[in-house]
Every structure is written in C-alpha cells, then in structure tokens.
Design an enzyme around this catalytic site. Structure first.
Site, mmCIF file in Angstrom:
data_model
loop_
_atom_site.group_PDB
_atom_site.id
_atom_site.type_symbol
_atom_site.label_atom_id
_atom_site.label_comp_id
_atom_site.label_asym_id
_atom_site.label_seq_id
_atom_site.Cartn_x
_atom_site.Cartn_y
_atom_site.Cartn_z
ATOM 1 N N TYR A 231 0.818 -1.194 0.000
ATOM 2 C CA TYR A 231 0.000 0.000 0.000
ATOM 3 C C TYR A 231 0.871 1.272 0.000
ATOM 4 O O TYR A 231 0.702 2.125 -0.868
ATOM 5 C CB TYR A 231 -0.949 -0.058 1.191
ATOM 6 C CG TYR A 231 -2.139 0.850 1.097
ATOM 7 C CD1 TYR A 231 -2.945 1.070 2.202
ATOM 8 C CD2 TYR A 231 -2.460 1.499 -0.076
ATOM 9 C CE1 TYR A 231 -4.034 1.901 2.130
ATOM 10 C CE2 TYR A 231 -3.539 2.335 -0.155
ATOM 11 C CZ TYR A 231 -4.327 2.539 0.949
ATOM 12 O OH TYR A 231 -5.392 3.362 0.890
ATOM 13 N N GLU B 159 2.242 6.400 -7.032
ATOM 14 C CA GLU B 159 1.190 7.236 -7.598
ATOM 15 C C GLU B 159 1.504 8.709 -7.400
ATOM 16 O O GLU B 159 1.410 9.519 -8.323
ATOM 17 C CB GLU B 159 -0.151 6.894 -6.951
ATOM 18 C CG GLU B 159 -0.672 5.520 -7.328
ATOM 19 C CD GLU B 159 -1.829 5.060 -6.443
ATOM 20 O OE1 GLU B 159 -2.540 5.921 -5.889
ATOM 21 O OE2 GLU B 159 -2.031 3.840 -6.299
#
Lengths: 243, 340
Positions: A166, A173
C-alpha cells in the site's frame, strides 16, 4: 466538492471471508467466479509481462510500455465491480468501491496515459508492480472465497502484503502525479480558461495538486482500516479455520 | 323540557367525579394517583443509568429527560434519545408516560445523539454566508481577482441583476427562518452546521466567482434570455414564499397535530393538487431561472445537486404523508408533477 482521492493500492472490500455471505444466486456466483478468475489471469499476464521485459532489457527502465495494453484493459475492466455492488451480487458499498476503482482508472488514463512524458518514469513501475501483486492476491482471494475453499495462505497474503504494497503504491502514484505537473501546466492539458460562454474554468494542474493533497487524510484512514481488518481476520483464525 | 334537562344535569354533577378540571387524571380509578417507576438503560451497553421512582403518570418524556439531565448534567435533554426498544424509534418529547405501552415500571433505552445545535442557528448561518460571500465577489474585494479589478464594477447589467436576485433569495430565506418557518425538531446534530455551511458557502463562492469575474460572458440570447429567466425566478420566489406561509398556517402554535396541506385562495398554492412539496418545486424553479439568467455552468451544477437533494427530501416527506394519512390524495407526486 473536492477531487476524488487517488489510487489506493489495496482495494478494501468490506465484505470479508469470515462473515457468512448470504450468497448471490448460483448463476451470479458462477459469473463472479469467472470474473475473478479472468481478472486474476489478466494481472498474472501483466506480472509475467513485467518480468519478461525486465529480463529482456536488463533494466527497470521503461517497462510500462510492455504491459501498457493489458494494464489498461484489466484495470478499466474493474469498473464492472461497481456494477456488481449496485446490482447486489457483491455486498460492498457502491460508493466505496466506486471511489477506489475510479481513482485507479483516473491514474491509469488521466495521468499515465494522458501525460506521455511520465510513462518512462520509474514511479510508474513502482505503482504498477504494487497494483499487480495486490490484484493477483485479491482476485484469487475472491475466487477461492466464492468457491468456499480459501487457502489460509491467500488470506494471510491479502491481509499482510498490503502493509508494504500500500505505501509502495501510494508513493508511486504520488511521484507520478508530481512528475506530470510541469507538463500539464505547460500544455494546459484538460484545462478550460475564461472567457467562454459557459462562464466556467478548470485548471487541471491545480486539480492534480489538490488530488495529491487529498491523499493526506485518506491514505491513513484506509491503511488503518486494513490493519484493523487484519487483526480481526487473522487473529480469529485459531477459532475457525476456513479451508 | 328545560327544567328536566336542568334536573338531569344537577344530579349528574353530584354523582360523577368532577370531570372538567384542567388536571388530567387516570380516568377509571378514584382520586389515587398511580406513580410510575422509570428506569433508564444505556441502549448499547444495557447498563442501568438511572432509576426514578414516584414519577407522575402525566409526565412527558421531556420531563423525564429533564430529570435525567439533573443527574447527568453532560447530557442535556436535546441530546438524549429515549426509546422503548433499543432498535425502535425515538420517543417524542411530548409523549405522556401513561399513554405509552409500559406497565407501571417503564424502561427506556438511552442513546446520546451528540452535541446539538438549534435549527435556527444552522439555517441562519447557512443563509448569511452565501449572502455575504456573494457580495464580497460582487464588490470585487482584493485578493480575489487581479489587482487592477479591485473594487471595480461589472459593465454587464445582468451581473447587477444577478446580485440582486441572489441577495433577495437569501434575505427572503433569512426572514422566513426568523418569522415563518415552524420546525418540529428544536435541534440537530452539531456536525450539521459544518456540513451545511460548507455546502452553501462553497457553492456560493464558486458561483459568485464566475458571475462577477471581469471576463464574464453575458447570456447568448441577451436581454430576452435574461428577462425570461428573471420572470421565472420571481414567479418561483413568490411561489416558494406562498407555500411557506401556507405550511405555517397549517400548524397552530404549540399544536403538534399534523395536517395535509391543501390549495388555498392563493393561486400559487394550487400546485398542492399535483405536488406534495411544492416549496422544493418552486425552489428548483428559482435556481433554474437563475442558471438561465447567468448562463453559468457552476450555477447549473448547484441547481442539479440541489435538485437531487430536494428530491430525496421530497420523497421522504411524501412517504411520511402517505403513511400518516390514509386519505392522502393519490394524484400528488413528491416534487415534480407526474414525474418525480
């Protein structure tokens, strides 16, 4: 009101194996099994594609191009999951699922695809690999759950790998969006300026910055939610093992 | 005949217990009052929080809440929710203890509704915000647009008109909140003020920014478009006001009896034959008018979002009306005649 927050590496479906699912009908179950198998296969193709490209080139650079098409296809295909929730064959919240899938699709199309210059960035590889591993585990988890034969390993993997994947995905991103900023500003991509007859303006550059900012409140919430789920799911394993 | 009637009356009076007294008493028994015992239990933990004995059977729920507040000062009555069943509906403040389906020992489940705020405060904040914010943009206060435009005035007449309409709308709402509206719930959760104010204030700023922008483009069809839109806007404002007045006149002050609203002599209320919540219909119409008048996309967004919210509320109210009244007119739709 504000921009939808971007890519959560692990989609947090609140429907979790330990709860007895009311079971969608037999036809729906069959369809869902096929869907999840196809998605697992798709992401495996992406994984294999990445490995092969790496071995062929000998470097991490520019691997995006070798898996661009399957990535777009299978990540966009995840939009069906919103439909699944809306129709009711999957007991998740439409809003939550929609949010997560749309953020992934946004990153795939509106950032990576649209801003060609970031496609060769290493941050793209970072989030693509995080997504790939996550999705393979997640879709196989659903497949096995639907068939009521969930190996503990898959359950463990789903609720443990996210601890690393995660943050890895979120970093990838954010770095990608950050890398896209100068190009968006220069070209005025997806932006509308005044004056125009609808008296509206939109600055994609500012929108991307707000998107990055929105990670700050959202990422910890989702991360800690998954950690709580992990405690609930993996610590109850001694009481009932689903085999 | 009169003499006989008088006789009957007088004998009746001697025999019967004194009936027309203001103090309500349990009817059948003699003058002895049966006191109730009230137990208040936490709805989640089932822990017994308070036991009250010698409670008057004619006490209302509000009285009991006041007593509970005395022993637990952090929970003022407005934030208490008492239920007969932990999953059931909250009891109303005006419900009387002896009319409830409990024995002489009543158990109420308590849940804390969180900090509360008066509805009037919320409504007024919601309305003062947009009023002032819009004016800030209209007068082009510094730091909004480029410095050379500070305190300048738009050259388009429609921009001035839009400011008047927008301000009129919110002034009207403020006055209605102060003098016309009668709301059944005194309070609402505190977080509502943040939610509601963000919604209204942000949208107002967004709209005002574009309408009062130096680069604003007036409507495509010019005067015709503006005038038609203005007529729609004013018509719907008058309509909305008429409905609010009609709804107020339905309820007598202090009475909690619910009544079905009906068309009155005012032609603007004739829409009641087709719609349950015409106040929302007219509000939608006003904003559609404002959108057409300004030809501004953010205004259109605000209208659409408002429409969605009002439709949800109208359908809820419509459902409640139909549940409450058997003879509720079937021709009525929640917000749009025959459509929604």
């Amino acid at each position: 009101m504000t921009a939808p927050a971007m890519g959560t590496t692990k989609t947090t479906h609140i429907d979790v194996a330990p709860k007895k699912k009311k079971g969608p009908g037999a036809l729906a179950t069959a369809y869902l099994v096929i869907y999840n198998v196809v998605m697992t296969a798709g992401w495996l193709v992406i994984a294999v594609g990445l490995v092969r490209a790496y071995l062929a080139r000998g470097s991490y650079h520019g691997l995006y191009y070798s898996i661009e098409k399957p990535l777009k296809f299978f990540q966009t295909g995840a939009l069906l999951e919103i439909l699944h929730c809306a129709v009711g064959i999957v007991p998740s919240s439409v809003v939550l699922t929609g949010f997560q899938v749309l953020s992934r699709v946004f990153l795939t199309w509106a950032v990576t695809h649209s801003v060609r210059e970031v496609q060769s960035e290493d941050s793209v590889l970072l989030f693509v690999s995080a997504w790939t591993i996550t999705e393979i585990i997640r879709y196989s988890f659903y497949t096995f759950s639907l068939l009521n034969h969930l190996p503990y390993l898959i359950k463990w993997a789903r609720y443990t790998f996210f601890l690393v994947l995660y943050p890895m995905g979120v970093t990838g991103e954010l770095l990608t969006i950050y890398a896209a900023l100068p190009y968006v500003q220069k070209t005025g991509l997806y932006s509308i300026t005044l004056p125009n007859k609808y008296n509206f303006s939109f600055d994609y550059h500012t929108f991307l910055i707000l998107t990055m900012v929105s990670y700050i409140p959202l990422f910890p919430q989702l991360y800690f939610h998954m950690m709580r789920q992990r405690k609930k799911v993996l610590c109850h394993v001694e009481e009932f093992k689903t085999e | 005949m009169d003499a006989l009637a008088l006789e009957a009356k007088s004998t009746g009076e001697e025999k019967k217990a004194p009936a027309p007294r203001p103090r309500p008493k349990p009817p059948k028994k003699a003058k002895r009052i049966v006191y109730f015992e009230v137990e208040i239990v936490d709805a989640k933990t089932k822990e017994k929080l308070l036991l009250l004995d010698k409670v008057e059977p004619t006490s209302t729920i509000l009285d009991i809440k006041a007593l509970f507040h005395k022993s637990n000062p952090q929970w003022y009555p407005a934030r208490q929710c008492l239920r007969l069943d932990p999953k059931g509906k909250g009891l109303k403040d005006e419900d009387i203890l002896q009319t409830l389906p409990v024995g002489t020992t009543a158990s109420f489940y308590f849940s804390d509704m969180g900090a509360q705020i008066a509805w009037g405060t919320v409504f007024l904040s919601e309305c003062y915000g947009p009023l002032l914010i819009y004016l800030m943009f209209y007068f082009r206060l510094p730091f909004i647009y480029a410095p050379k435009y500070d305190f300048t005035s738009s050259k388009h007449w429609v921009v001035h008109l839009a400011c008047m309409c927008h301000s009129f709308h919110y002034v009207k709402r403020i006055l209605e909140t102060l003098f016309i509206h009668r709301i059944s719930h005194g309070t609402m959760p505190l977080r509502n003020i943040f939610k509601n104010c963000s919604y209204y204030w942000c949208f107002a700023a967004w709209m005002a920014y574009y309408i009062n922008h130096p680069l604003y483009t007036p409507p495509y069809y010019g005067q015709q478009q503006v005038q038609t839109a203005l007529i729609i806007f004013l018509f719907c404002q008058v309509g909305n006001f008429s409905i609010n007045v009609a709804l107020r006149n339905l309820k007598c002050p202090g009475s909690k009896v619910k009544k079905i609203p009906h068309p009155t002599k005012n032609p603007f209320t004739w829409i009641f034959t087709l719609v349950s919540c015409p106040n929302y219909t007219y509000e939608l119409g006003s904003w559609v008018g404002f959108t057409v008048m300004t030809q501004c996309l953010p205004v259109a967004f605000f209208t659409i979002v408002g429409f969605i919210l009002m439709t949800v509320w109208a359908r809820g109210k419509h459902r409640n009306y139909r549940k409450e009244f058997r003879d509720y007119p079937t021709l009525r739709s929640p917000i749009l005649p025959f459509i929604l």
